[in-house]
Motif scaffolding. Structure first.
Motif, PDB file in Angstrom:
ATOM      1  N   ALA A 124       0.751  10.540  -3.873  1.00 51.70           N
ATOM      2  CA  ALA A 124       1.532  10.579  -2.637  1.00 51.70           C
ATOM      3  C   ALA A 124       0.681  10.189  -1.437  1.00 51.70           C
ATOM      4  O   ALA A 124       1.155   9.498  -0.517  1.00 51.70           O
ATOM      5  CB  ALA A 124       2.107  11.983  -2.439  1.00 51.70           C
ATOM      6  N   TYR A 125      -0.585  10.591  -1.422  1.00 54.03           N
ATOM      7  CA  TYR A 125      -1.480  10.218  -0.325  1.00 54.03           C
ATOM      8  C   TYR A 125      -1.670   8.705  -0.268  1.00 54.03           C
ATOM      9  O   TYR A 125      -1.614   8.101   0.807  1.00 54.03           O
ATOM     10  CB  TYR A 125      -2.825  10.924  -0.515  1.00 54.03           C
ATOM     11  N   VAL A 126      -1.866   8.092  -1.416  1.00 56.09           N
ATOM     12  CA  VAL A 126      -2.045   6.634  -1.456  1.00 56.09           C
ATOM     13  C   VAL A 126      -0.766   5.921  -1.041  1.00 56.09           C
ATOM     14  O   VAL A 126      -0.789   4.955  -0.265  1.00 56.09           O
ATOM     15  CB  VAL A 126      -2.472   6.196  -2.871  1.00 56.09           C
ATOM     16  N   VAL A 127       0.373   6.399  -1.517  1.00 54.03           N
ATOM     17  CA  VAL A 127       1.652   5.760  -1.196  1.00 54.03           C
ATOM     18  C   VAL A 127       1.932   5.813   0.299  1.00 54.03           C
ATOM     19  O   VAL A 127       2.436   4.847   0.897  1.00 54.03           O
ATOM     20  CB  VAL A 127       2.782   6.426  -1.992  1.00 54.03           C
ATOM     21  N   VAL A 128       1.596   6.932   0.933  1.00 56.89           N
ATOM     22  CA  VAL A 128       1.906   7.102   2.358  1.00 56.89           C
ATOM     23  C   VAL A 128       0.889   6.393   3.243  1.00 56.89           C
ATOM     24  O   VAL A 128       1.255   5.763   4.240  1.00 56.89           O
ATOM     25  CB  VAL A 128       1.967   8.605   2.700  1.00 56.89           C
ATOM     26  N   ARG A 129      -0.389   6.466   2.892  1.00 59.87           N
ATOM     27  CA  ARG A 129      -1.422   5.944   3.781  1.00 59.87           C
ATOM     28  C   ARG A 129      -1.615   4.436   3.661  1.00 59.87           C
ATOM     29  O   ARG A 129      -1.996   3.782   4.615  1.00 59.87           O
ATOM     30  CB  ARG A 129      -2.756   6.652   3.491  1.00 59.87           C
ATOM     31  N   ARG A 130      -1.349   3.898   2.476  1.00 64.71           N
ATOM     32  CA  ARG A 130      -1.525   2.462   2.306  1.00 64.71           C
ATOM     33  C   ARG A 130      -0.212   1.734   2.590  1.00 64.71           C
ATOM     34  O   ARG A 130       0.867   2.242   2.293  1.00 64.71           O
ATOM     35  CB  ARG A 130      -1.991   2.148   0.883  1.00 64.71           C
ATOM     36  N   THR A 131      -0.317   0.548   3.150  1.00 66.73           N
ATOM     37  CA  THR A 131       0.873  -0.216   3.533  1.00 66.73           C
ATOM     38  C   THR A 131       0.975  -1.541   2.788  1.00 66.73           C
ATOM     39  O   THR A 131       1.799  -2.377   3.138  1.00 66.73           O
ATOM     40  CB  THR A 131       0.843  -0.505   5.040  1.00 66.73           C
ATOM     41  N   ASP A 132       0.147  -1.731   1.760  1.00 62.67           N
ATOM     42  CA  ASP A 132       0.191  -2.994   1.037  1.00 62.67           C
ATOM     43  C   ASP A 132       1.317  -2.979   0.004  1.00 62.67           C
ATOM     44  O   ASP A 132       1.982  -1.977  -0.220  1.00 62.67           O
ATOM     45  CB  ASP A 132      -1.155  -3.276   0.369  1.00 62.67           C
ATOM     46  N   ARG A 133       1.493  -4.107  -0.642  1.00 64.43           N
ATOM     47  CA  ARG A 133       2.584  -4.265  -1.601  1.00 64.43           C
ATOM     48  C   ARG A 133       2.379  -3.396  -2.843  1.00 64.43           C
ATOM     49  O   ARG A 133       3.335  -2.884  -3.413  1.00 64.43           O
ATOM     50  CB  ARG A 133       2.694  -5.735  -2.007  1.00 64.43           C
ATOM     51  N   ALA A 184       1.110  -0.403  -3.094  1.00 65.85           N
ATOM     52  CA  ALA A 184       1.572   0.966  -2.849  1.00 65.85           C
ATOM     53  C   ALA A 184       3.092   1.042  -2.862  1.00 65.85           C
ATOM     54  O   ALA A 184       3.671   1.998  -3.394  1.00 65.85           O
ATOM     55  CB  ALA A 184       1.027   1.466  -1.512  1.00 65.85           C
ATOM     56  N   ALA A 185       3.756   0.034  -2.292  1.00 67.64           N
ATOM     57  CA  ALA A 185       5.222   0.030  -2.285  1.00 67.64           C
ATOM     58  C   ALA A 185       5.781  -0.095  -3.693  1.00 67.64           C
ATOM     59  O   ALA A 185       6.746   0.595  -4.060  1.00 67.64           O
ATOM     60  CB  ALA A 185       5.727  -1.116  -1.407  1.00 67.64           C
ATOM     61  N   VAL A 186       5.172  -0.956  -4.504  1.00 71.44           N
ATOM     62  CA  VAL A 186       5.626  -1.112  -5.888  1.00 71.44           C
ATOM     63  C   VAL A 186       5.385   0.163  -6.682  1.00 71.44           C
ATOM     64  O   VAL A 186       6.222   0.584  -7.491  1.00 71.44           O
ATOM     65  CB  VAL A 186       4.925  -2.313  -6.546  1.00 71.44           C
ATOM     66  N   THR A 187       4.253   0.795  -6.445  1.00 73.92           N
ATOM     67  CA  THR A 187       3.943   2.049  -7.142  1.00 73.92           C
ATOM     68  C   THR A 187       4.976   3.128  -6.818  1.00 73.92           C
ATOM     69  O   THR A 187       5.437   3.849  -7.712  1.00 73.92           O
ATOM     70  CB  THR A 187       2.547   2.540  -6.754  1.00 73.92           C
ATOM     71  N   TYR A 188       5.355   3.219  -5.550  1.00 70.92           N
ATOM     72  CA  TYR A 188       6.351   4.220  -5.164  1.00 70.92           C
ATOM     73  C   TYR A 188       7.701   3.923  -5.810  1.00 70.92           C
ATOM     74  O   TYR A 188       8.405   4.851  -6.232  1.00 70.92           O
ATOM     75  CB  TYR A 188       6.479   4.250  -3.645  1.00 70.92           C
ATOM     76  N   ARG A 189       8.059   2.653  -5.918  1.00 76.10           N
ATOM     77  CA  ARG A 189       9.320   2.299  -6.573  1.00 76.10           C
ATOM     78  C   ARG A 189       9.292   2.663  -8.065  1.00 76.10           C
ATOM     79  O   ARG A 189      10.317   3.044  -8.634  1.00 76.10           O
ATOM     80  CB  ARG A 189       9.601   0.813  -6.392  1.00 76.10           C
ATOM     81  N   LEU A 190       8.124   2.553  -8.667  1.00 77.29           N
ATOM     82  CA  LEU A 190       8.009   2.943 -10.074  1.00 77.29           C
ATOM     83  C   LEU A 190       8.217   4.446 -10.247  1.00 77.29           C
ATOM     84  O   LEU A 190       8.842   4.882 -11.223  1.00 77.29           O
ATOM     85  CB  LEU A 190       6.630   2.538 -10.614  1.00 77.29           C
ATOM     86  N   PHE A 191       7.699   5.213  -9.297  1.00 75.14           N
ATOM     87  CA  PHE A 191       7.943   6.657  -9.350  1.00 75.14           C
ATOM     88  C   PHE A 191       9.438   6.954  -9.176  1.00 75.14           C
ATOM     89  O   PHE A 191       9.988   7.833  -9.857  1.00 75.14           O
ATOM     90  CB  PHE A 191       7.135   7.379  -8.279  1.00 75.14           C
ATOM     91  N   LEU A 192      10.102   6.245  -8.283  1.00 74.88           N
ATOM     92  CA  LEU A 192      11.537   6.418  -8.111  1.00 74.88           C
ATOM     93  C   LEU A 192      12.286   6.025  -9.377  1.00 74.88           C
ATOM     94  O   LEU A 192      13.280   6.677  -9.752  1.00 74.88           O
ATOM     95  CB  LEU A 192      12.040   5.579  -6.925  1.00 74.88           C
ATOM     96  N   LEU A 193      11.813   4.994 -10.046  1.00 71.86           N
ATOM     97  CA  LEU A 193      12.437   4.584 -11.307  1.00 71.86           C
ATOM     98  C   LEU A 193      12.294   5.669 -12.362  1.00 71.86           C
ATOM     99  O   LEU A 193      13.188   5.858 -13.196  1.00 71.86           O
ATOM    100  CB  LEU A 193      11.806   3.282 -11.795  1.00 71.86           C
ATOM    101  N   GLY A 194      11.184   6.395 -12.317  1.00 71.98           N
ATOM    102  CA  GLY A 194      10.988   7.481 -13.274  1.00 71.98           C
ATOM    103  C   GLY A 194      12.016   8.582 -13.155  1.00 71.98           C
ATOM    104  O   GLY A 194      12.324   9.269 -14.141  1.00 71.98           O
ATOM    105  N   LEU A 195      12.586   8.749 -11.954  1.00 72.63           N
ATOM    106  CA  LEU A 195      13.626   9.767 -11.771  1.00 72.63           C
ATOM    107  C   LEU A 195      14.904   9.412 -12.515  1.00 72.63           C
ATOM    108  O   LEU A 195      15.717  10.290 -12.812  1.00 72.63           O
ATOM    109  CB  LEU A 195      13.932   9.937 -10.279  1.00 72.63           C
TER     110      LEU A 195
END
Length: 274
Positions: A91-100, A102-113
């Protein structure tokens, strides 16, 4: 002068009725667990037993309940610690980083739901057997961590987005790196959210039934939900003994809630201010 608010009688009555709906089953379980097997069929089931006994608890404890309890504690604690540690860093990496990335990683976590546990239980069973982890506590811990991480990351990331950016900038000015920032700033600030997800994940793992049923076999690796299921067949018509096992398995969850209720409430209401 301001007018005093009128009492909400309908709301109070509804709250009282809801309290009864919650407390009556709990009262019935505790009272019944103190009855003898013969006394279960006599008299009013909601009346306190005339001769309360602890024989049902002794019977449950004599049937390897301590082993099942210890297995559940190990699986729950290890799963929660790994899940919270990995999710907080993610979560720290997803929030603090603004590159692509981090955004893709967060979408993968959302896909896991969106992946239901029941839909992938066969591939999980296959992987566990190929790794030679079948019928071990590690076979319960690894998939439990995998399914707990997505929701935990989403909750912690939403909480971290409400932390003022100036706090992170101040840590950078003081020369703190990512690990120091994570330990000295992120962890203390997100304590309510961390406690919330820890309690939620702990309850989910503690009450989990499908993984223990599919991925374990021997009584030595049995956890409490599976033990309660086996007690129903082992004690046959001894309903008070079964309910005594239910009470014993519920006590740790109740203690956990009592100790963390304030942090739980604050964590559930935080992160939604924007």
């Amino acid at each position: 002068m301001t007018a005093r608010p009128r009492p909400n009688l309908a709301g109070g009555l509804g709250g009282f009725l809801w309290l009864l709906v919650i407390l009556v089953p709990v009262y019935y379980v505790v009272v019944t667990s103190l009855r003898s097997q013969a006394g279960f069929f006599d008299g009013n089931p909601l009346a306190p037993p005339a001769d309360p006994t602890l024989d049902n608890y002794r019977l449950v404890l004599a049937n390897d309940f301590a082993t099942y309890f210890a297995n559940s504690v190990v699986v729950t604690l290890v799963t929660v610690v790994i899940t919270v540690a990995v999710s907080l860093m993610a979560a720290y990496v997803v929030v603090r980083r603004t590159d692509r990335a981090a955004a893709v990683t967060y979408r993968l976590f959302l896909l896991g739901l969106a992946i239901p546990l029941q839909a992938v239980i066969i591939p999980i069973y296959y992987m566990i057997t190929r790794l030679r982890l079948y019928d071990t506590l590690l076979a319960l811990i690894l998939p439990s961590v995998a399914f707990a991480i997505p929701l935990t990351v989403v909750i912690l990331a939403n909480f971290l987005r409400d932390v003022p950016k100036e706090l992170f900038d101040a840590m950078r000015v003081d020369g703190a790196g990512d690990w120091r920032t994570l330990w000295s700033l992120v962890l203390p600030v997100t304590k309510p959210a961390v406690v919330t997800v820890a309690i939620y994940d702990g309850l989910t793992v503690w009450n989990g039934f499908l993984f223990p049923l599919i991925l374990t076999q021997s009584p030595e690796q049995r956890v409490l939900p599976l033990a309660l299921w086996s007690f129903q067949g082992q004690f046959t018509v001894n309903i008070p003994a079964v309910l005594a096992a239910v009470v014993l398995s519920t006590v740790p969850v109740l203690v956990l809630y009592v100790l963390g209720r304030r942090q739980l409430v604050s964590g559930m209401t935080a992160g939604f201010g924007k």
